[in-house]
Scaffold this motif. Structure first.
Motif, mmCIF file in Angstrom:
data_model
loop_
_atom_site.group_PDB
_atom_site.id
_atom_site.type_symbol
_atom_site.label_atom_id
_atom_site.label_comp_id
_atom_site.label_asym_id
_atom_site.label_seq_id
_atom_site.Cartn_x
_atom_site.Cartn_y
_atom_site.Cartn_z
ATOM 1 N N VAL A 20 30.433 43.826 39.821
ATOM 2 C CA VAL A 20 29.231 43.016 40.383
ATOM 3 C C VAL A 20 29.333 41.294 40.114
ATOM 4 N N GLU A 21 29.887 41.159 38.878
ATOM 5 C CA GLU A 21 30.013 39.888 38.373
ATOM 6 C C GLU A 21 31.025 39.025 39.219
ATOM 7 N N GLN A 22 32.220 39.684 39.535
ATOM 8 C CA GLN A 22 33.273 39.313 40.325
ATOM 9 C C GLN A 22 32.972 39.078 41.989
ATOM 10 N N ARG A 23 32.215 40.136 42.198
ATOM 11 C CA ARG A 23 31.705 39.971 43.736
ATOM 12 C C ARG A 23 30.863 38.736 43.698
ATOM 13 N N ASP A 24 29.952 38.412 42.935
ATOM 14 C CA ASP A 24 29.129 37.547 43.014
ATOM 15 C C ASP A 24 29.548 35.838 42.560
ATOM 16 N N ASN A 25 30.704 36.097 42.010
ATOM 17 C CA ASN A 25 31.208 34.858 41.557
ATOM 18 C C ASN A 25 32.764 34.723 41.854
ATOM 19 N N PRO A 26 33.050 34.038 42.838
ATOM 20 C CA PRO A 26 34.484 34.463 43.339
ATOM 21 C C PRO A 26 35.447 33.759 42.454
#
Length: 362
Positions: free
Chosen positions: A24-30
């Motif tokens: 989720v964190e990688q999805r929301d922060n490229p």
């Protein structure tokens, strides 16, 4: 003449999101994509709540002390958790599950069992249902999910790990017993490190070793878990998918920025933890009879203390008072305290007369 009635085989899917919090964190922060990432803690304090696959290559995993994780992976990026976001994504995933079946048993925010023996779509092949669900999850959330398909919960859970990440696997009734026999018991769901070590002392290291032991032996040495181990060694697990399953416990804990050694500070830190537990109980209409505190010291050793009441605790004040008294029982602290936790267990629904017998820990 006696006629044997054969129970039809069930079709169970275990869906498990891949590195959920970290993904989720990688999805929301490229900027975090493709980099080793740990959710929770910091380079100096706390523990890892989740690790990206990039971090796992260095040996970083959940529940690892952050200082150890940083030592294993010097380039590790620590990100604070956003549980409100994870819960919202989890709800999106649950809504997708509900398109296929009402028999959904969540185990956590990122995994669940589904019984699709009879399903809303009238689909006969469970592997196709799993493929559809995983594809919809990807479209709706942008995240990858893995799945295991089998004829019982134990094997479905084991299958979901076989082709991670972003894959699925099937264990058929024909292959189930042989699959279990070849598997090391330390990889069995429900067999933790301590139990695996106990089994090893009895000469049990594989499913075949476990299968060779009698029900009497397993019950004698492993108590109530004996019949469960006896069954899964043969690929048998009769547990139903339970959408109404009640948790066994609810807890909250906090790792401090600076270790504490004062009883007054400890009492002060316990109250917000008890409040968090009580809010959950109020929101879900449950009460509990047992309060437990956890004290983790600066050297990562820990102590727990519990007290059980004959009646469920009726309010926040009672839980706080009990937690404080339990904390006093381990004071003076043998070392500075880095973490405190409060857990309420022996849960029942409000108005219930008996305690539920099945559930799972947070």
């Amino acid at each position: 003449m006696n006629i044997a009635i054969q129970t039809p085989l069930r079709k169970i899917i275990h869906v498990d999101m891949d590195a959920f919090y970290a993904s989720v964190e990688q999805r929301d922060n490229p900027e975090l994509r493709g980099k080793p990432l740990a959710v929770g803690g910091s380079a100096a304090r706390g523990v890892v709540a989740a690790a990206s696959y990039e971090a796992r290559r260095f040996g970083v995993h959940s529940a690892m002390p952050s200082v150890t994780a940083a030592r294993k992976c010097p380039e590790l990026i620590f990100v604070p958790p956003r549980f409100d976001v994870y819960k919202a994504v989890s709800q999106q995933i649950r809504e997708i599950f509900a398109e296929y079946t009402a028999l959904i048993e969540p185990l956590s925010l990122d995994e669940a069992y589904l019984d699709v023996t009879e399903n809303h779509k009238g689909m006969e092949i469970a592997t196709e249902i799993a493929l559809e669900i995983r594809a919809k999850i990807k479209v709706v959330t942008g995240l990858n999910a893995s799945a295991g398909i089998s004829y019982n919960k134990f094997l479905a859970k084991m299958a979901s790990d076989l082709n991670k990440p972003n894959g699925q696997a099937v264990i058929t009734p024909k292959n189930g017993p042989a699959f279990v026999e070849a598997l090391p018991v330390k990889k069995f769901h429900g067999v933790g490190p301590a139990t695996a070590e106990r089994m090893k002392r009895h000469g049990i290291e594989t499913g075949a070793d476990l299968k060779a032991k009698s029900l009497q032996f397993l019950t004698e040495h492993f108590g109530k878990s004996g019949p469960y181990f006896y069954g899964i060694a043969r690929g048998i697990d009769h547990r139903q998918v339970r959408p109404d399953r009640i948790r066994k416990s609810v807890g909250a804990e906090d790792t401090f920025a600076v270790d504490i050694d004062s009883l007054d500070l400890g009492r002060r830190e316990l109250k917000p933890l008890a409040e968090k537990v009580w809010r959950y109980c109020e929101a879900h209409g449950i009460r509990g009879k047992t309060v437990t505190i956890k004290v983790k010291y600066s050297d990562f050793t820990q102590a727990t203390r519990s007290r059980t009441s004959t009646q469920p605790f009726s309010g926040l004040a009672d839980i706080v008072d009990t937690a404080e008294e339990l904390l006093e029982s381990v004071h003076p602290f043998k070392r500075p305290v880095r973490l405190l936790g409060v857990t309420l267990s022996s849960l029942i629904s409000e108005g219930a007369e008996i305690e539920p017998q099945l559930g799972f820990d947070l």
